[in-house]
Scaffold this active site. Sequence first.
Site, PDB file in Angstrom:
ATOM      1  N   HIS A   1       0.814  -1.212   0.000  1.00 38.13           N
ATOM      2  CA  HIS A   1       0.000   0.000   0.000  1.00 38.13           C
ATOM      3  C   HIS A   1       0.855   1.272   0.000  1.00 38.13           C
ATOM      4  O   HIS A   1       0.364   2.352  -0.331  1.00 38.13           O
ATOM      5  CB  HIS A   1      -0.942   0.001   1.209  1.00 38.13           C
ATOM      6  CG  HIS A   1      -2.255   0.665   0.941  1.00 38.13           C
ATOM      7  ND1 HIS A   1      -2.368   1.810   0.183  1.00 38.13           N
ATOM      8  CD2 HIS A   1      -3.520   0.348   1.311  1.00 38.13           C
ATOM      9  CE1 HIS A   1      -3.633   2.174   0.114  1.00 38.13           C
ATOM     10  NE2 HIS A   1      -4.361   1.291   0.781  1.00 38.13           N
ATOM     11  N   ARG A   2       2.108   1.179   0.359  1.00 33.95           N
ATOM     12  CA  ARG A   2       2.983   2.351   0.303  1.00 33.95           C
ATOM     13  C   ARG A   2       3.231   2.778  -1.137  1.00 33.95           C
ATOM     14  O   ARG A   2       3.449   3.966  -1.417  1.00 33.95           O
ATOM     15  CB  ARG A   2       4.327   2.055   0.979  1.00 33.95           C
ATOM     16  CG  ARG A   2       4.242   1.681   2.451  1.00 33.95           C
ATOM     17  CD  ARG A   2       5.581   1.202   2.969  1.00 33.95           C
ATOM     18  NE  ARG A   2       6.083   0.063   2.203  1.00 33.95           N
ATOM     19  CZ  ARG A   2       7.287  -0.473   2.377  1.00 33.95           C
ATOM     20  NH1 ARG A   2       8.113   0.020   3.284  1.00 33.95           N
ATOM     21  NH2 ARG A   2       7.665  -1.508   1.644  1.00 33.95           N
TER      22      ARG A   2
END
Length: 459
Positions: A432-433
């Site tokens: 998700h980064r």
Amino acid sequence: MPINILMPALSPTMEKGNLAKWLKKEGDTVKSGDVIAEIETDKATMEVEAIDEGVLAKIVVPEGTADVPVNQLIALIAGEGEDPKSVSAAGGGGAPAPAKTEAPTPAPPAAAQAQPPAPAQAAPATATAPQAGTKPNGGGQGGRVVASPLARRIAKEAGLEIAMIQGSGPHGRVVERDVRAAAAGGAPPKAAPAAVTAAPAAAAKPPSAPAAPSDAQVKALFEPGSYEEIPHDNMRKTIARRLTEARQTVPQFYLTMDCEIDALLKLREEVNKAAPKDKDGKPAWKVSVNDMAIKALAMALMRVPDANVTWTEGAMLRHKHADVGVAVALPGNGLITPIIRAAETKTLSVIANQMKDFAARAKNRKLKPEEYQGGTTAVSNLGMFGIKEFTAVINPPHSTILAVGGGSQRVVVRKGELAVATVMSVTLSCDHRAVDGALGAQLIAAFKELVENPMGMLV
């Protein structure tokens, strides 16, 4: 007295190795940490570091020698004050001394669903007070800590103070096994200032996470004699460490989509029928569904370039090509991920033949580090085992990994009417980064489009 250099054991099961190349010659000065030789193992070519200092006086086993037994004398180092010319193999005499070379620092092998070049920092060991009998290591000249380069690196990664680890090597040197034992037993981390150490216990902060149970605690749960102990090899240890790091350091989410693959199966059949045959009737290629999934994922990344990225703390690395890792199961419950470089540029037949070569050499531990390090994404396929759907763990520095299930006949709805189609479920794990939800959805949708309209992979 000259120092024996013995053939190191590079894995718990290694019995022999090939001495591929000497990087130092007789008469060269050798310092601690110098790479002195390359040894071919059953997995890759590994570098061997020197621990002791002196002059390489005698090479006993020449480079290119195959099947050198572990602990066989391979060279001699003349220590301080010794005449290198007077040293001979016989002069090293007597029973073999403990190996003077540590296991080398190998390139990080593949972990489950992959193997990347720059592993994340391991979680620090839980802090405890020094145990009775533990004393600072200051056995070197001038109080210098005596430790091998490998031991120092492992201690640094584990957040341990090397000076607080008691060495079991020659002259009290701290070696790899000492650091491993200290980390497993909760050795003290890097020393805190005296004022902090003396602070009241009430001021101490509790650990952020409970310590994992020790081996003894786990074994105590089972009746003695009711189990067999199978020691971990280096690959299994690496897989465990990297999967733990991935779960702890990478915020992962998952997207699942069903793909109809009847058109893909038909195209695969036609591609394989078109393969020319040699004089023995063997086809030049045999494309699998997995090969087509590799190609489709690579092309999807080209269509959604913002998902073809690697996260770093300072910047996002957006790649120009899609280097796709492919999980390959190994005998004895291991895993490695060879990489198809620039997969979007390669034909299905090239991918099929490259994967066939990779799979064969992987199972024989013959892959080179550059063949399984790095990559931008990966494919893990358990469909051949009848698995319908699963999620795969991202292996940094990858930002995604695609878990491919098996195709099966299912009832689908087309224009309001029921029909039967061959459907394959795929799940995309995303960091998700680097890849947000909408971006991940675009990527898996692009994959579905290519799989359901596979002629797009041929143009």
